[in-house]
Design a protein around this motif. Structure first.
Motif, PDB file in Angstrom:
ATOM      1  N   GLU A 129      -3.677  11.220   8.886  1.00 54.35           N
ATOM      2  CA  GLU A 129      -3.714  10.349  10.017  1.00 54.35           C
ATOM      3  C   GLU A 129      -3.236   8.972   9.914  1.00 54.35           C
ATOM      4  N   LYS A 130      -2.408   8.593  10.771  1.00 57.15           N
ATOM      5  CA  LYS A 130      -2.130   7.077  10.796  1.00 57.15           C
ATOM      6  C   LYS A 130      -2.991   6.288  11.482  1.00 57.15           C
ATOM      7  N   TYR A 131      -3.242   5.117  10.601  1.00 56.23           N
ATOM      8  CA  TYR A 131      -4.296   4.109  11.040  1.00 56.23           C
ATOM      9  C   TYR A 131      -3.562   2.702  10.884  1.00 56.23           C
ATOM     10  N   LYS A 132      -3.762   1.768  11.679  1.00 56.56           N
ATOM     11  CA  LYS A 132      -3.540   0.464  11.742  1.00 56.56           C
ATOM     12  C   LYS A 132      -4.625  -0.322  11.004  1.00 56.56           C
ATOM     13  N   PHE A 133      -4.400  -1.451  10.581  1.00 61.08           N
ATOM     14  CA  PHE A 133      -5.717  -2.326  10.170  1.00 61.08           C
ATOM     15  C   PHE A 133      -5.466  -3.643  10.533  1.00 61.08           C
ATOM     16  N   GLU A 134      -6.700  -4.339  10.838  1.00 60.52           N
ATOM     17  CA  GLU A 134      -7.006  -5.380  11.631  1.00 60.52           C
ATOM     18  C   GLU A 134      -8.059  -6.234  10.953  1.00 60.52           C
ATOM     19  N   PHE A 135      -8.011  -7.541  10.800  1.00 56.52           N
ATOM     20  CA  PHE A 135      -9.371  -8.162  10.196  1.00 56.52           C
ATOM     21  C   PHE A 135      -9.627  -9.401  10.896  1.00 56.52           C
ATOM     22  N   GLU A 136     -10.929  -9.992  10.798  1.00 55.89           N
ATOM     23  CA  GLU A 136     -11.353 -11.108  11.670  1.00 55.89           C
ATOM     24  C   GLU A 136     -12.645 -11.537  10.732  1.00 55.89           C
ATOM     25  N   LEU A 142       0.932  -1.274   0.091  1.00 48.07           N
ATOM     26  CA  LEU A 142       0.142  -0.041  -0.147  1.00 48.07           C
ATOM     27  C   LEU A 142       0.946   1.384   0.086  1.00 48.07           C
ATOM     28  N   ASN A 143       1.975   1.302   0.851  1.00 48.29           N
ATOM     29  CA  ASN A 143       2.660   2.291   1.069  1.00 48.29           C
ATOM     30  C   ASN A 143       3.661   2.774  -0.371  1.00 48.29           C
ATOM     31  N   ASN A 144       3.901   1.681  -1.110  1.00 47.79           N
ATOM     32  CA  ASN A 144       4.548   1.817  -2.360  1.00 47.79           C
ATOM     33  C   ASN A 144       3.645   2.058  -3.656  1.00 47.79           C
ATOM     34  N   PHE A 145       2.537   1.638  -3.369  1.00 49.96           N
ATOM     35  CA  PHE A 145       1.541   2.231  -4.771  1.00 49.96           C
ATOM     36  C   PHE A 145       1.261   3.610  -4.763  1.00 49.96           C
ATOM     37  N   ASP A 146       1.901   4.421  -5.695  1.00 51.74           N
ATOM     38  CA  ASP A 146       1.767   5.781  -5.863  1.00 51.74           C
ATOM     39  C   ASP A 146       0.322   6.164  -6.049  1.00 51.74           C
ATOM     40  N   GLU A 147      -0.578   5.310  -6.530  1.00 53.08           N
ATOM     41  CA  GLU A 147      -1.851   5.839  -7.050  1.00 53.08           C
ATOM     42  C   GLU A 147      -2.811   5.897  -5.711  1.00 53.08           C
ATOM     43  N   ILE A 148      -2.266   5.050  -4.512  1.00 54.62           N
ATOM     44  CA  ILE A 148      -2.873   5.020  -3.233  1.00 54.62           C
ATOM     45  C   ILE A 148      -2.520   6.618  -2.433  1.00 54.62           C
ATOM     46  N   LYS A 149      -1.505   6.958  -2.774  1.00 57.38           N
ATOM     47  CA  LYS A 149      -0.915   8.243  -1.980  1.00 57.38           C
ATOM     48  C   LYS A 149      -1.798   9.213  -2.161  1.00 57.38           C
ATOM     49  N   GLU A 150      -2.513   9.489  -3.173  1.00 57.06           N
ATOM     50  CA  GLU A 150      -3.399  10.781  -3.294  1.00 57.06           C
ATOM     51  C   GLU A 150      -4.415  10.580  -2.513  1.00 57.06           C
ATOM     52  N   PHE A 151      -4.887   9.341  -1.952  1.00 56.87           N
ATOM     53  CA  PHE A 151      -5.872   9.466  -0.900  1.00 56.87           C
ATOM     54  C   PHE A 151      -5.211   9.766   0.559  1.00 56.87           C
ATOM     55  N   SER A 152      -4.004   9.734   0.789  1.00 53.97           N
ATOM     56  CA  SER A 152      -3.491   9.692   1.967  1.00 53.97           C
ATOM     57  C   SER A 152      -3.309  11.155   2.872  1.00 53.97           C
ATOM     58  N   PHE A 153      -3.323  12.154   1.849  1.00 62.34           N
ATOM     59  CA  PHE A 153      -3.172  13.546   2.393  1.00 62.34           C
ATOM     60  C   PHE A 153      -3.983  14.234   1.581  1.00 62.34           C
ATOM     61  N   PRO A 154      -4.867  15.357   2.267  1.00 62.03           N
ATOM     62  CA  PRO A 154      -5.519  16.207   1.561  1.00 62.03           C
ATOM     63  C   PRO A 154      -4.774  17.366   0.750  1.00 62.03           C
ATOM     64  N   SER A 155      -5.209  17.769  -0.251  1.00 64.28           N
ATOM     65  CA  SER A 155      -4.431  18.753  -1.202  1.00 64.28           C
ATOM     66  C   SER A 155      -3.827  19.955  -0.492  1.00 64.28           C
ATOM     67  N   ASN A 156      -4.523  20.510   0.766  1.00 61.37           N
ATOM     68  CA  ASN A 156      -3.834  21.643   1.298  1.00 61.37           C
ATOM     69  C   ASN A 156      -2.973  21.247   2.473  1.00 61.37           C
ATOM     70  N   GLN A 157      -2.591  19.882   2.340  1.00 59.64           N
ATOM     71  CA  GLN A 157      -1.323  19.566   3.080  1.00 59.64           C
ATOM     72  C   GLN A 157      -0.132  18.875   2.163  1.00 59.64           C
ATOM     73  N   GLN A 158       0.077  19.349   1.067  1.00 62.04           N
ATOM     74  CA  GLN A 158       0.933  18.905   0.252  1.00 62.04           C
ATOM     75  C   GLN A 158       2.337  18.707   0.750  1.00 62.04           C
ATOM     76  N   SER A 159       2.794  19.778   1.416  1.00 66.45           N
ATOM     77  CA  SER A 159       3.935  19.828   2.084  1.00 66.45           C
ATOM     78  C   SER A 159       4.098  18.867   2.961  1.00 66.45           C
ATOM     79  N   LYS A 160       3.346  18.429   3.651  1.00 68.13           N
ATOM     80  CA  LYS A 160       3.317  17.303   4.814  1.00 68.13           C
ATOM     81  C   LYS A 160       3.514  15.962   3.878  1.00 68.13           C
ATOM     82  N   LYS A 161       2.674  15.971   2.643  1.00 70.70           N
ATOM     83  CA  LYS A 161       2.863  14.854   1.799  1.00 70.70           C
ATOM     84  C   LYS A 161       4.180  14.355   1.397  1.00 70.70           C
ATOM     85  N   ASP A 162       4.999  15.440   1.005  1.00 70.75           N
ATOM     86  CA  ASP A 162       6.307  15.254   0.911  1.00 70.75           C
ATOM     87  C   ASP A 162       7.130  14.774   1.844  1.00 70.75           C
TER      88      ASP A 162
END
Length: 701
Positions: A407-414, A337-357
């Motif tokens: 925001e950082k999230y973990k994931f779990e499944f059951e 997930l972290n290495n799939f570029d097309e997912i990254k656009e959902f990771s940060f809002p556009s007004n926080q581009q600097s944080k995205k970098d």
């Protein structure tokens, strides 16, 4: 045109005498034939009847202490189709005794005595004599002056027609325990086969799954039974046992359904007393109107137990992954997930581009130091402590979080039961615990046909995470399939990289093993067996595949793999013990060797030589003793003559050497200059002769 009869005659339609012999071709198994004779013994019970069965080399004996037969009943027992049995008895067709006896052997004797009588009746039937006489009559012998309180029937069957394989007694015990389990459980009968008691088979069910039922037929008669779910599924053991008067007619019958793995948990008993069976009591007559009436009313019961079995099948298929596999999967999916570029656009809002970098750099940057980020360091696990290991493109310290809206999230499944069986899963984001939750549905309809494996979980968990990404960023599901497949592709690359690394490590181990193997010094010191050296040489020097080595050595590919792995472990030092290193021996062995060394004033190697010399002396003694006992020379025993007077003593010597000295067949073969398989054959022949002699002694006493 009318026919005019000019004469009427009565003709005889008495069957040909060969009919009796043909009855023996009823295709009964030994177990089925003996079951027929037990039926008669059970019919003769007054209280608990004891039935003793003896399977001997030349005869079969079936004896009971039931009420026995009077003269008329004894005569009827050998008349085809004649029966004085009442409704509810098992042997009411008048065919079982004759058919069973003739299928087991060509001659049988029936001895019987009624309680209260002083007479015993004996009927001796020999099929060869019967066909020779060519008459439909038989002699009955009457023996007098017996105890009036004795009763029972004893049947001897000789001139046997079946081969006694080594598992015959065991298979007979299992068959009888299943067929007469109800009678045994109710203490109506006790059965022994060669002094081994038959015990009812215990069926282990899932708790609270047993459901009793009663079906009333249109004629007012009742059919009873129960259904249940097996604790352990089995194609062979699933299905319904069908009984008539408590006697098993059909075992594990898939009644009303075709077998499928999802139905291998179904079990139960159905007592079909009102329904007719065939004369050989092997099956019910299913085209009878009563059977159709029963089955129409049984359908609803069957539908429910099939549904319960399918649910059980899903539960068994849905076993959680082993912890190590689960953690590896989660880490690898997060890396994908972290290495799939097309997912990254959902990771940060556009007004926080600097944080995205910044975070993007933190996301994908290869980590060499984790101490600068204590939070992440706490979340990481599985740190590779092997300093010599070639580093991966990405660190083994995978980040256990996904970023959504900064925001950082973990994931779990059951696994869980969702109300809708058309849903494969549910996924949502829990802000309070910073966790993406994926619930996989146990009731999902496709689970009836799909295998639940890691691939299944990868597919739906990846899809669930993407759904949350899209939902939280206000996107539609138009790109769901594209993004899911992209993540799975990335995940495959991560797994592939892991596998490549493992192969590289394996290659390094094999190179080390090759160098070790080629070293002259190591060749002398290494405790590898001949086969281990051969397999390693073929694999490392000649580059042969495991299958090619297996074909060459005539062993399986898996066995080759085991030998090579064991060799590598020895070379690595995990199981490598030099013959001179007493410190590696067990304490007891070390002390014993020290004591012997002190006494003999010799080295450990010489002690082993002494043991070898002792075995040679004992072997020579056994061969000489055997030769003297048979009045022949040692040369005759060790020679190659196939004369009977030499072969038997030779086999006895081989048997004694193996039994008394516990030397391997290969070593014995070297002594006699023969193949080890010849030694095995000789040993088995003497073992069989002794076993037969033992049985003969038991019969005589």
């Amino acid at each position: 045109m009318s026919l005019e009869f000019i004469k009427k005659e009565r003709i005889s339609i008495v069957p040909d005498v060969s009919l009796f012999a043909k009855l023996g071709n009823a295709n009964y198994t030994v177990s089925e034939a003996i079951s027929e004779l037990i039926d008669n013994s059970i019919d003769a019970r007054e209280d608990t009847v004891n039935i003793n069965i003896k399977i001997l080399k030349n005869k079969v004996i079936v004896e009971d202490n039931g009420k026995g037969m009077n003269k008329e009943e004894a005569i009827n027992s050998v008349i085809l189709g004649k029966s004085s049995k009442k409704t509810g008895d098992l042997g009411y067709f008048g065919m079982g005794l004759k058919t069973a006896c003739m299928s087991l052997g060509k001659k049988f004797i029936v001895q019987t005595k009624k309680k209260g009588s002083t007479e015993k009746y004996c009927i001796n039937f020999d099929i060869e004599e019967w066909e020779k006489n060519n008459k439909w009559d038989q002699q009955i012998n009457i023996l007098k002056q017996y105890n009036v309180n004795d009763s029972g029937t004893k049947i001897y069957i000789t001139k046997l027609k079946f081969n006694q394989h080594k598992n015959l007694i065991e298979s007979l015990l299992i068959h009888l325990s299943e067929r007469f389990g109800v009678f045994i459980s109710n203490k109506e009968v006790k059965i022994k086969v060669n002094n081994k008691e038959v015990k009812p088979l215990e069926v282990k069910l899932v708790d609270n799954s047993k459901q009793n039922f009663v079906i009333t037929l249109n004629n007012g008669k009742k059919i009873t039974g129960w259904t249940g779910i097996l604790e352990k599924g089995s194609q062979e053991k699933s299905g319904f046992n069908l009984y008539k008067y408590n006697r098993l007619i059909r075992a594990h019958e898939k009644l009303g359904y075709h077998y499928h793995p999802s139905k291998m948990w179904i079990t139960g008993e159905i007592h079909l007393d009102p329904l007719p069976v065939t004369h050989n009591k092997r099956e019910f007559i299913n085209n009878d109107p009563l059977f159709a009436d029963f089955f129409n009313k049984f359908k609803n019961i069957l539908k429910k137990v099939i549904e319960e079995s399918q649910n059980k099948n899903k539960e068994e298929k849905i076993k959680d992954l082993p912890q190590q596999v689960k953690e590896t999967f989660k880490n690898n999916l997060l890396e994908a997930l972290n290495n799939f570029d097309e997912i990254k656009e959902f990771s940060f809002p556009s007004n926080q581009q600097s944080k995205k970098d910044d975070d993007g750099e933190e996301f994908n940057k290869e980590r060499r130091e984790t101490t600068n980020n204590p939070t992440k360091n706490n979340e990481n696990n599985n740190i590779n402590k092997n300093k010599d290991r070639t580093p991966k493109k990405f660190s083994q310290n995978k980040d256990k979080f996904i970023t959504i809206n900064s925001e950082k999230y973990k994931f779990e499944f059951e696994w869980t039961n969702l109300d809708d069986d058309k849903k494969s899963k549910e996924s949502f984001l829990d802000p309070s615990t910073k966790t993406i939750m994926i619930f996989l549905n146990k009731k999902y309809k496709l689970l009836d046909i799909l295998n639940v494996d890691l691939l299944y979980m990868i597919f739906y968990i990846a899809e669930g995470i993407i759904e949350v990404f899209l939902r939280e960023s206000g996107q539609t599901n138009d790109k769901l399939v594209y993004l899911r497949d992209g993540v799975i592709k990335k995940l495959a690359e991560v797994y592939s990289e892991d596998i490549t690394l493992k192969i590289k490590e394996k290659d390094e181990n094999e190179i080390e093993a090759y160098n070790h193997l080629m070293s002259t010094k190591n060749k002398e010191e290494m405790l590898l067996t001949k086969n281990e050296k051969l397999c390693l040489s073929m694999r490392l020097e000649k580059g042969m595949t495991l299958q090619e080595i297996g074909n060459h050595l005539k062993i399986t590919r898996e066995r080759v793999r085991q030998i090579i792995n064991k060799s590598l472990l020895k070379i690595e030092g995990k199981k490598y013990i030099k013959s001179q290193e007493l410190k590696e021996l067990k304490t007891e062995e070390k002390n014993i060797i020290k004591d012997i060394t002190n006494i003999y004033g010799t080295s450990t190697e010489k002690i082993y030589n002494l043991k070898t010399q002792e075995l040679e002396i004992e072997t020579k003694r056994i061969i000489e003793d055997t030769a003297n006992a048979y009045g022949i020379s040692v040369e005759n025993i060790m020679g190659k003559s196939r004369e009977k007077k030499y072969v038997l003593p030779r086999h006895i010597a081989i048997y004694r050497i193996k039994k008394e000295l516990d030397i391997s067949f290969s070593e014995i073969g070297k002594m006699f200059k023969r193949d080890h398989t010849t030694m095995i054959s000789a040993f088995k022949k003497i073992d069989t002769l002794l076993d037969e002699q033992y049985k003969k002694c038991n019969e005589e006493h």
